[in-house]
Enzyme design. Structure first.
Site, short mmCIF file in Angstrom:
data_model
loop_
_atom_site.label_atom_id
_atom_site.label_comp_id
_atom_site.label_asym_id
_atom_site.label_seq_id
_atom_site.Cartn_x
_atom_site.Cartn_y
_atom_site.Cartn_z
N ASN A 164 -10.22 -3.04 -6.75
CA ASN A 164 -9.40 -2.08 -7.50
C ASN A 164 -9.99 -1.70 -8.87
O ASN A 164 -9.58 -0.70 -9.46
CB ASN A 164 -7.96 -2.60 -7.69
N ASP A 183 0.83 -1.21 0.00
CA ASP A 183 0.00 0.00 0.00
C ASP A 183 0.87 1.26 0.00
O ASP A 183 1.97 1.26 0.55
CB ASP A 183 -0.89 -0.03 1.25
N SER A 236 -6.77 -6.01 -6.32
CA SER A 236 -7.89 -6.60 -5.59
C SER A 236 -9.17 -6.53 -6.43
O SER A 236 -9.24 -5.77 -7.41
CB SER A 236 -8.11 -5.86 -4.27
C1 FPP Z 1 -1.87 0.17 -3.41
O1 FPP Z 1 -1.39 1.49 -3.41
C2 FPP Z 1 -1.29 -0.59 -4.49
C3 FPP Z 1 -1.99 -1.17 -5.50
C4 FPP Z 1 -3.43 -1.11 -5.61
C5 FPP Z 1 -1.32 -1.89 -6.59
C6 FPP Z 1 -0.08 -2.63 -6.24
C7 FPP Z 1 0.80 -2.64 -7.42
C8 FPP Z 1 2.14 -2.52 -7.43
C9 FPP Z 1 2.96 -2.48 -6.22
C10 FPP Z 1 2.89 -2.37 -8.68
C11 FPP Z 1 2.80 -3.49 -9.60
C12 FPP Z 1 3.16 -4.78 -9.00
C13 FPP Z 1 3.29 -5.88 -9.72
C14 FPP Z 1 3.56 -7.18 -9.06
C15 FPP Z 1 3.17 -5.83 -11.17
P1 FPP Z 1 -2.44 2.69 -3.54
O2 FPP Z 1 -2.50 3.06 -4.96
O3 FPP Z 1 -3.74 2.29 -2.93
O4 FPP Z 1 -1.75 3.78 -2.67
P2 FPP Z 1 -2.49 4.95 -1.86
O5 FPP Z 1 -3.33 4.29 -0.81
O6 FPP Z 1 -1.35 5.73 -1.29
O7 FPP Z 1 -3.30 5.74 -2.87
#
Ligand code: FPP
Length: 239
Positions: free
Chosen positions: A66, A18, A63
């Site tokens: 998402n 996150d 998820s």
């Molecule tokens: C949450 O951060 C992260 C995600 C929803 C996506 C996770 C993806 C990656 C780490 C990159 C790609 C990984 C692979 C394995 C290809 P957020 O966007 O919710 O952050 P925030 O809460 O600060 O807005």
């Protein structure tokens, strides 16, 4: 019994990655750039996993919730997934790492899904470690899907309702052969499970750090792992 050994070897670590968005905001770049930096952090994490003797890593990469993000962000994440797999396939092969996916994979866009399926097939015989990408994954969906599969088997007389117990139910989950995570790490300080591995995390130790995912590096991983062993030792002291 879970948690009874004084030196319980850390075998499986699950991570909620996150904070990419907040990282992007702090650095004045786009959200997708934050995710790209997040993917670089994943790359480094995979490299350090064998150093810590971890056999399984599960990453919450996308998820079921998402999909509610903007189309631009969802498309960006799906493109990034394909890029990540294509860029890391050689490393996975060289290091004997098997790739698996958990979630409703069939609903992913074709280009990312094909890349994923190809990498899963090519790495299937690797035995040094396992990297699991939770994609279009939701803990509740997984339990519903398992219940449906069980019900089908009952209707087809493959199993009797009274035979169902925790161990048999587990067989219906997405990756039933994978051991439950020993440790769940969440970055960026939120104290929530966010529908991640609801069944499998029942006995996991939970470690939350304020560090945003793109800044999560080997030293952060070491802190989390040291914390895990400390907790195990304390529990052993009481036992
Ligand atoms: C949450 O951060 C992260 C995600 C929803 C996506 C996770 C993806 C990656 C780490 C990159 C790609 C990984 C692979 C394995 C290809 P957020 O966007 O919710 O952050 P925030 O809460 O600060 O807005």
């Amino acid at each position: 019994m879970v948690n009874e050994s004084q030196e319980k070897q850390l075998c499986h670590v699950a991570l909620i990655m996150d904070g990419n968005g907040r990282w992007a905001q702090r650095h004045g770049v786009s959200r997708i750039e934050g995710h790209k930096q997040g993917a670089i952090a994943v790359q480094k994490l995979i490299e350090s996993a064998s150093e810590f003797g971890i056999k399984y890593i599960t990453l919450y990469a996308f998820s079921t919730e998402n999909w509610k993000r903007s189309r631009e962000e969802v498309n960006g994440l799906m493109d990034l997934l394909k890029e990540f797999i294509d860029n890391n396939l050689e490393h996975l092969q060289k290091n004997g790492i098997r790739l698996l996916a958990s979630g409703r994979i069939e609903q992913l866009p074709e280009h990312s899904r094909e890349s994923l399926k190809n990498a899963i097939k090519l790495t299937a015989d690797n035995t040094s470690g396992t990297l699991i990408l939770a994609l279009n994954y939701g803990g509740r969906s997984e339990i519903c899907d398992a219940a449906k599969k069980f019900a089908h088997d009952v209707v087809k007389h493959k199993i009797d309702i009274d035979e169902l117990d925790e161990s048999r139910f587990r067989d219906y989950l997405y990756l039933s052969e994978v051991p439950d995570p020993d440790l769940m790490i969440r970055t960026s300080g939120e104290l929530r499970l966010s529908n991640f591995l609801l069944w499998q995390l029942s006995y996991a130790e939970i470690y939350v750090t304020d560090t945003l995912w793109p800044d999560f590096d080997r030293d952060e991983m070491k802190k989390a792992i040291d914390g895990y062993y400390q907790r195990e030792r304390r529990f052993g002291g009481r036992g």
